[in-house]
Design a protein around this motif. Sequence first.
Motif, mmCIF file in Angstrom:
data_model
loop_
_atom_site.group_PDB
_atom_site.id
_atom_site.type_symbol
_atom_site.label_atom_id
_atom_site.label_comp_id
_atom_site.label_asym_id
_atom_site.label_seq_id
_atom_site.Cartn_x
_atom_site.Cartn_y
_atom_site.Cartn_z
ATOM 1 N N GLY A 152 10.606 -48.695 -30.813
ATOM 2 C CA GLY A 152 9.533 -47.733 -30.675
ATOM 3 C C GLY A 152 8.396 -47.987 -31.648
ATOM 4 N N VAL A 153 7.301 -47.274 -31.442
ATOM 5 C CA VAL A 153 6.114 -47.379 -32.294
ATOM 6 C C VAL A 153 5.969 -46.080 -33.074
ATOM 7 N N VAL A 154 5.847 -46.188 -34.397
ATOM 8 C CA VAL A 154 5.673 -45.006 -35.242
ATOM 9 C C VAL A 154 4.428 -45.218 -36.096
ATOM 10 N N ALA B 180 7.698 -44.396 -27.310
ATOM 11 C CA ALA B 180 7.915 -45.665 -26.620
ATOM 12 C C ALA B 180 6.588 -46.414 -26.565
ATOM 13 N N PRO B 181 6.609 -47.746 -26.654
ATOM 14 C CA PRO B 181 5.355 -48.511 -26.700
ATOM 15 C C PRO B 181 4.421 -48.243 -25.530
ATOM 16 N N GLY B 182 4.988 -48.016 -24.347
ATOM 17 C CA GLY B 182 4.158 -47.855 -23.166
ATOM 18 C C GLY B 182 3.392 -46.556 -23.105
ATOM 19 N N SER C 47 12.512 -46.029 -24.241
ATOM 20 C CA SER C 47 12.252 -46.064 -22.803
ATOM 21 C C SER C 47 11.164 -47.070 -22.443
ATOM 22 N N VAL C 48 11.136 -47.435 -21.165
ATOM 23 C CA VAL C 48 10.145 -48.389 -20.670
ATOM 24 C C VAL C 48 9.003 -47.685 -19.933
#
Length: 259
Positions: free
Chosen positions: A225-227, A246-248, A142-143
Amino acid sequence: MSQELLAATVAAVRQAGARMMTRYSTESRQPGLPELLANLQANDAAVVDTLRTALGQARPRAGWLNDEHGSGPMAAGEWWLIDPVGGNVNAVHGMPDWNIGVSLVRDGRPVLSVLYFPVLDEMFTATEGGGAFLNGVRLRVSVKASLDAALAGTGQAQPGHHPELARRMGDTYAAMMNSALYVQVSVPVTGQLAQVAAGRMDVHWQFDQVRSHAAGVLLVQEAGGVVTDLEGKAWDLAAESYLAAAPGVHAAALEVLTA
């Protein structure tokens, strides 16, 4: 990672899903723990029996691990890492939220993953550097850029939590409830990771990581995505906890979970 190997893995997982569907019924009810455990074991055995031959033929030199509750580092080389029925407890009670998960791990990192939800006929796939897909359509996380609009979740990797771990889960659930739009606690954990990869959910965190989560982690990573672990360091298969988001919203979620 070759498309031929991915196709062979998808075919094997789909076959295992078809076999599970002959065992699955929305009318299933368990009268007690002995019957429940017997059905869990029978489901796992049916899936492993289907997968082991097909995946062994596809990658004969790869090792084999189908302990969905296994944790810690893995030996070097290639390994098939199997979660026969993620959310098996749902399946044996006639609920639809369960999946079959396969990942190929090379020298401690997942390089291929296939996660199949037979009831919905949703096939999630990912290869290292090749992107993540749902039924052949590329996935993007997602954004969203704010936790107040985020859907978040966590869940049990395995039963029998230590009381301190249960307390920690409860504390972070309460903290996230005060920050995110909606928070769920559910299994299968890999199901939540797939939803983060698909952009349907935004945040998933886990305190008792097991190796079989690797399939879902690769999906999130390949979908953008960020993990990380809960110290913000890069995710590792042997980590004891992680946050996939999600990065945001990753940084804000990490702050909530470590406050």
